[in-house]
Design a protein around this motif. Structure first.
Motif, PDB file in Angstrom:
ATOM      1  N   ILE A   1      13.126  22.040 -34.267  1.00  0.00           N
ATOM      2  CA  ILE A   1      12.430  22.702 -33.104  1.00  0.00           C
ATOM      3  C   ILE A   1      12.494  22.198 -31.941  1.00  0.00           C
ATOM      4  O   ILE A   1      11.438  21.707 -32.035  1.00  0.00           O
ATOM      5  CB  ILE A   1      12.565  24.544 -32.950  1.00  0.00           C
ATOM      6  CG1 ILE A   1      11.228  24.429 -33.237  1.00  0.00           C
ATOM      7  CG2 ILE A   1      13.139  25.079 -34.380  1.00  0.00           C
ATOM      8  CD1 ILE A   1      10.350  25.860 -33.268  1.00  0.00           C
ATOM      9  N   TYR A   2      13.160  22.236 -30.855  1.00  0.00           N
ATOM     10  CA  TYR A   2      12.013  21.120 -29.254  1.00  0.00           C
ATOM     11  C   TYR A   2      11.589  22.481 -28.111  1.00  0.00           C
ATOM     12  O   TYR A   2      12.208  23.498 -28.101  1.00  0.00           O
ATOM     13  CB  TYR A   2      14.058  20.829 -28.799  1.00  0.00           C
ATOM     14  CG  TYR A   2      13.231  19.627 -27.482  1.00  0.00           C
ATOM     15  CD1 TYR A   2      12.957  18.883 -27.471  1.00  0.00           C
ATOM     16  CD2 TYR A   2      14.616  19.983 -25.828  1.00  0.00           C
ATOM     17  CE1 TYR A   2      12.387  18.342 -26.654  1.00  0.00           C
ATOM     18  CE2 TYR A   2      14.049  19.375 -25.255  1.00  0.00           C
ATOM     19  CZ  TYR A   2      13.439  18.375 -25.620  1.00  0.00           C
ATOM     20  OH  TYR A   2      13.170  17.287 -24.102  1.00  0.00           O
TER      21      TYR A   2
ATOM     22  N   SER B   1      20.566  31.728 -31.897  1.00  0.00           N
ATOM     23  CA  SER B   1      20.598  30.288 -32.757  1.00  0.00           C
ATOM     24  C   SER B   1      18.945  30.539 -33.818  1.00  0.00           C
ATOM     25  O   SER B   1      19.421  29.847 -34.380  1.00  0.00           O
ATOM     26  CB  SER B   1      20.445  29.501 -31.752  1.00  0.00           C
ATOM     27  OG  SER B   1      20.915  30.179 -30.117  1.00  0.00           O
TER      28      SER B   1
ATOM     29  N   SER C   1      18.824  21.818 -30.295  1.00  0.00           N
ATOM     30  CA  SER C   1      18.449  20.844 -29.518  1.00  0.00           C
ATOM     31  C   SER C   1      17.376  19.775 -29.907  1.00  0.00           C
ATOM     32  O   SER C   1      16.933  19.477 -30.825  1.00  0.00           O
ATOM     33  CB  SER C   1      17.720  21.798 -28.559  1.00  0.00           C
ATOM     34  OG  SER C   1      18.933  23.042 -27.940  1.00  0.00           O
TER      35      SER C   1
ATOM     36  N   ALA D   1      19.850  32.937 -27.427  1.00  0.00           N
ATOM     37  CA  ALA D   1      18.567  32.250 -28.210  1.00  0.00           C
ATOM     38  C   ALA D   1      18.104  33.385 -29.004  1.00  0.00           C
ATOM     39  O   ALA D   1      17.398  32.299 -30.523  1.00  0.00           O
ATOM     40  CB  ALA D   1      17.452  32.102 -26.830  1.00  0.00           C
TER      41      ALA D   1
ATOM     42  N   GLU E   1      12.232  25.438 -26.410  1.00  0.00           N
ATOM     43  CA  GLU E   1      13.295  26.376 -27.267  1.00  0.00           C
ATOM     44  C   GLU E   1      12.490  27.579 -27.498  1.00  0.00           C
ATOM     45  O   GLU E   1      13.757  28.478 -27.214  1.00  0.00           O
ATOM     46  CB  GLU E   1      13.490  25.643 -28.564  1.00  0.00           C
ATOM     47  CG  GLU E   1      15.046  26.136 -29.357  1.00  0.00           C
ATOM     48  CD  GLU E   1      14.674  24.940 -30.174  1.00  0.00           C
ATOM     49  OE1 GLU E   1      15.722  26.065 -31.708  1.00  0.00           O
ATOM     50  OE2 GLU E   1      15.132  24.043 -30.695  1.00  0.00           O
TER      51      GLU E   1
ATOM     52  N   CYS F   1      17.162  18.504 -20.083  1.00  0.00           N
ATOM     53  CA  CYS F   1      16.755  18.825 -20.876  1.00  0.00           C
ATOM     54  C   CYS F   1      14.484  18.670 -21.550  1.00  0.00           C
ATOM     55  O   CYS F   1      14.023  18.453 -21.981  1.00  0.00           O
ATOM     56  CB  CYS F   1      17.326  18.508 -22.524  1.00  0.00           C
ATOM     57  SG  CYS F   1      17.789  16.909 -22.778  1.00  0.00           S
TER      58      CYS F   1
ATOM     59  N   ARG G   1      20.273  21.470 -23.917  1.00  0.00           N
ATOM     60  CA  ARG G   1      19.243  22.339 -24.783  1.00  0.00           C
ATOM     61  C   ARG G   1      20.996  23.714 -24.878  1.00  0.00           C
ATOM     62  O   ARG G   1      21.643  23.489 -24.157  1.00  0.00           O
ATOM     63  CB  ARG G   1      18.574  23.773 -23.509  1.00  0.00           C
ATOM     64  CG  ARG G   1      17.465  22.439 -23.296  1.00  0.00           C
ATOM     65  CD  ARG G   1      16.567  23.478 -21.975  1.00  0.00           C
ATOM     66  NE  ARG G   1      15.543  23.102 -21.931  1.00  0.00           N
ATOM     67  CZ  ARG G   1      14.095  22.586 -23.395  1.00  0.00           C
ATOM     68  NH1 ARG G   1      14.337  22.656 -24.722  1.00  0.00           N
ATOM     69  NH2 ARG G   1      13.121  21.697 -23.113  1.00  0.00           N
ATOM     70  N   HIS G   2      20.922  24.210 -26.121  1.00  0.00           N
ATOM     71  CA  HIS G   2      21.705  24.728 -26.609  1.00  0.00           C
ATOM     72  C   HIS G   2      22.424  25.817 -25.791  1.00  0.00           C
ATOM     73  O   HIS G   2      23.434  26.600 -26.285  1.00  0.00           O
ATOM     74  CB  HIS G   2      21.513  25.162 -28.597  1.00  0.00           C
ATOM     75  CG  HIS G   2      20.604  25.801 -28.676  1.00  0.00           C
ATOM     76  ND1 HIS G   2      19.660  25.485 -28.772  1.00  0.00           N
ATOM     77  CD2 HIS G   2      20.481  27.264 -28.467  1.00  0.00           C
ATOM     78  CE1 HIS G   2      18.248  26.096 -29.404  1.00  0.00           C
ATOM     79  NE2 HIS G   2      19.031  27.209 -28.817  1.00  0.00           N
TER      80      HIS G   2
ATOM     81  N   TYR H   1      10.721  33.741 -31.818  1.00  0.00           N
ATOM     82  CA  TYR H   1      11.138  32.862 -32.823  1.00  0.00           C
ATOM     83  C   TYR H   1      10.466  32.701 -34.041  1.00  0.00           C
ATOM     84  O   TYR H   1      10.139  32.553 -35.393  1.00  0.00           O
ATOM     85  CB  TYR H   1      11.167  31.598 -31.535  1.00  0.00           C
ATOM     86  CG  TYR H   1      12.017  30.401 -31.254  1.00  0.00           C
ATOM     87  CD1 TYR H   1      12.311  29.536 -32.052  1.00  0.00           C
ATOM     88  CD2 TYR H   1      12.966  31.423 -30.421  1.00  0.00           C
ATOM     89  CE1 TYR H   1      13.476  28.696 -31.799  1.00  0.00           C
ATOM     90  CE2 TYR H   1      14.196  30.209 -30.216  1.00  0.00           C
ATOM     91  CZ  TYR H   1      14.141  29.309 -30.310  1.00  0.00           C
ATOM     92  OH  TYR H   1      15.025  28.477 -30.264  1.00  0.00           O
TER      93      TYR H   1
END
Length: 541
Positions: free
Chosen positions: A363-364, A350, A325, A347, A367, A399, A331-332, A445
């Motif tokens: 990473i964005y 991913s 992303s 999520a 996210e 996004c 957004r993915h 994450y």
């Protein structure tokens, strides 16, 4: 460490939307400073700041009118220096977005260039005479729709703009322009930035003869929603002269200690991989590149494996950067929603997949919260493509909406009215709420990033793909005596594999069981298996 960027994790901050410190509805540098502890807590290595230079904001900062100052919307150079100091104190490198292929039409360089054909900067932009019938010199199209040429009555010529007509393209064939761009980079390197994200790096040069682009043969079979898709861009970008200028840029950054450049190649598919390889092979071009192949709707073993193998074939000694992303694509977790029945499971999978890739990882913002694409009304849009081609093209605002921090006003982003609205699905996913939930995407994450950093195989190991049928993506990463087998079920349907050898999941995993010579992965299940003697095969039936 001069090559700190190899295997690093870079967190992209979209400054307008990260944190507003003064209540005007726009994020700013002081706001970012106040939130850097959150970024550091993720375990990432660097931040990439989307453009903060002075700009009329026709394209949200990607139209620069002064390369060496901060736009007042975001703060001052002193604020920037304070941000760099705070980031460095937290162990975070700072990467600055540089928009060098074009400027704003309000830049003094363009003001001088457009005034006449004889001034000192007359050749700093791409100018062309009209055809005898007054039409543009060729068929080149703008990414944002329509011809890539705009008439300038003072010169009685057209100028090139690959994006908005307020974004005239610089003429990189002119050595004086190249020198001026290198001076811009030097200004920020002297100020302490650790690297640059180079916007539209494959647009720097155009065909000097200004020949037509050929038609895209696929467009007639599958008409694109936007005019840009009707051509193959073999003339207006992706020119061979770019390599020599990238080498000049690399020589400059290498004259400083531990600096880097990551280029954005504005293509995907075979062309994107070819250009990405050309720009990163060897040691005298860009340190790394990314393209749009991983930022696409593609979500299959064939897609991900194909992208990685195509890059390795194009640049065996190069170094890639992979992201799912950013500020330019949906957004993915929304883009890939059809491949999952559980938003959070997708999520978590991913980030596990991304952190298993060989290369540098991006990473964005948001996210890490599993933020979906925001659904906006036309009246709420600011992005030029969305405003022009709605509703078939919704633009990039979905996004770019503000980060959500807590249960305060607008998710804690601003006490004023945000420049883009904060929607209820985002307010249900704040940082504060996810900090309090042990099974949240945010904690996933952190855990997955920590595992990547602790595992030599993931941080620096080579990749060997395993031949398993869809929807399973499987590969091994090997480094420093560690062998990890990475398994991902890229579907909403459980799968079962035959397994031999002693296998135990290590690090984060999801919906995986191993028993009786079989390994089962639930919908969007994944696992990292430790051990060198593991073999896997598809089950029959």
């Amino acid at each position: 460490m001069s090559d700190w960027w190899r295997g690093a994790i870079v967190y992209q901050i979209y400054p307008r939307s990260y944190q507003d410190s003064d209540g005007d509805g726009l994020g700013d540098l002081k706001g970012i400073i106040s939130r850097l502890d959150h970024v550091a807590s993720l375990g990432v290595d660097a931040i990439w700041l989307s453009p903060i230079a002075t700009s009329p904001m026709k394209d949200m900062g990607y139209d620069v009118s002064n390369y060496t100052d901060i736009d007042p919307l975001f703060g001052t150079l002193d604020d920037f220096d304070a941000l760099v100091d705070k980031a460095h104190g937290l162990g975070l490198k700072v990467i600055l977005d540089q928009v060098l292929s074009h400027t704003s039409d309000k830049h003094p360089w363009f003001g001088e260039s457009r005034a006449s054909r004889t001034n000192d900067r007359a050749d700093w932009y791409v100018w062309a005479d009209p055809k005898p019938d007054g039409t543009p010199p060729n068929n080149w199209l703008s990414v944002f729709g329509g011809p890539a040429w705009e008439w300038e009555p003072r010169r009685k010529q057209y100028y090139l703009h690959n994006f908005l007509n307020e974004q005239p393209d610089l003429n990189m064939h002119n050595p004086d322009v190249q020198d001026a761009i290198l001076d811009v980079m030097r200004f920020w390197l002297d100020r302490g930035v650790d690297g640059f994200r180079l916007d539209t790096v494959n647009y720097y040069f155009h065909d000097a003869a200004q020949r037509d682009n050929p038609a895209n043969p696929d467009a007639a079979k599958n008409p694109p929603r936007e005019t840009y898709g009707w051509q193959l861009y073999t003339r207006s970008k992706n020119q061979p002269e770019n390599i020599a200028f990238l080498q000049r840029m690399r020589a400059l950054t290498d004259s400083y200690d531990a600096r880097m450049m990551v280029g954005e190649v504005g293509d995907g598919g075979e062309t994107g991989m070819k250009i990405m390889g050309e720009y990163t092979r060897g040691t005298d071009r860009l340190h790394m590149c990314y393209n749009f192949e991983m930022l696409s709707p593609g979500f299959s073993a064939k897609h991900f494996r194909g992208a990685i193998e195509a890059y390795k074939a194009a640049a065996p000694d190069g170094w890639p950067s992979w992201s799912f992303s950013n500020h330019d694509v949906p957004r993915h977790v929304t883009r890939w929603a059809e491949h999952s029945v559980d938003h959070d499971a997708l999520a978590r999978q991913s980030v596990a997949l991304l952190m298993a890739f060989e290369g540098t990882i991006g990473i964005y913002q948001g996210e890490e919260l599993g933020l979906p694409e925001a659904e906006l009304e036309y009246s709420e849009l600011t992005d030029p493509p969305g405003l022009r081609f709605w509703p078939e093209v919704k633009g990039r605002d979905g996004c770019r909406t503000p980060m959500v921090w807590d249960d305060g006003a607008h998710g804690g982003f601003s006490t004023g009215t945000p420049w883009l609205p904060v929607k209820p699905p985002h307010l249900a996913r704040t940082v504060a709420a996810q900090e309090a939930a042990n099974d949240s995407v945010l904690h996933a994450y952190r855990d997955t990033i920590a595992f990547r950093k602790s595992a030599p195989a993931l941080h620096s190991g080579k990749t060997e793909f395993l031949d398993l049928p869809e929807p399973v993506l499987a590969f091994r990463r090997v480094a420093k005596g560690q062998v990890l087998t990475c398994l991902f079920n890229l579907s909403a349907t459980p799968v079962t594999l035959k397994i031999t050898g002693t296998a135990a999941p290590v690090g984060p995993s999801q919906y995986v069981t191993i028993a009786g010579g079989q390994l089962s992965l639930g919908a969007n299940g994944f696992a990292y298996l430790d051990g060198a003697g593991i073999t896997l095969a598809a089950t029959k039936g």
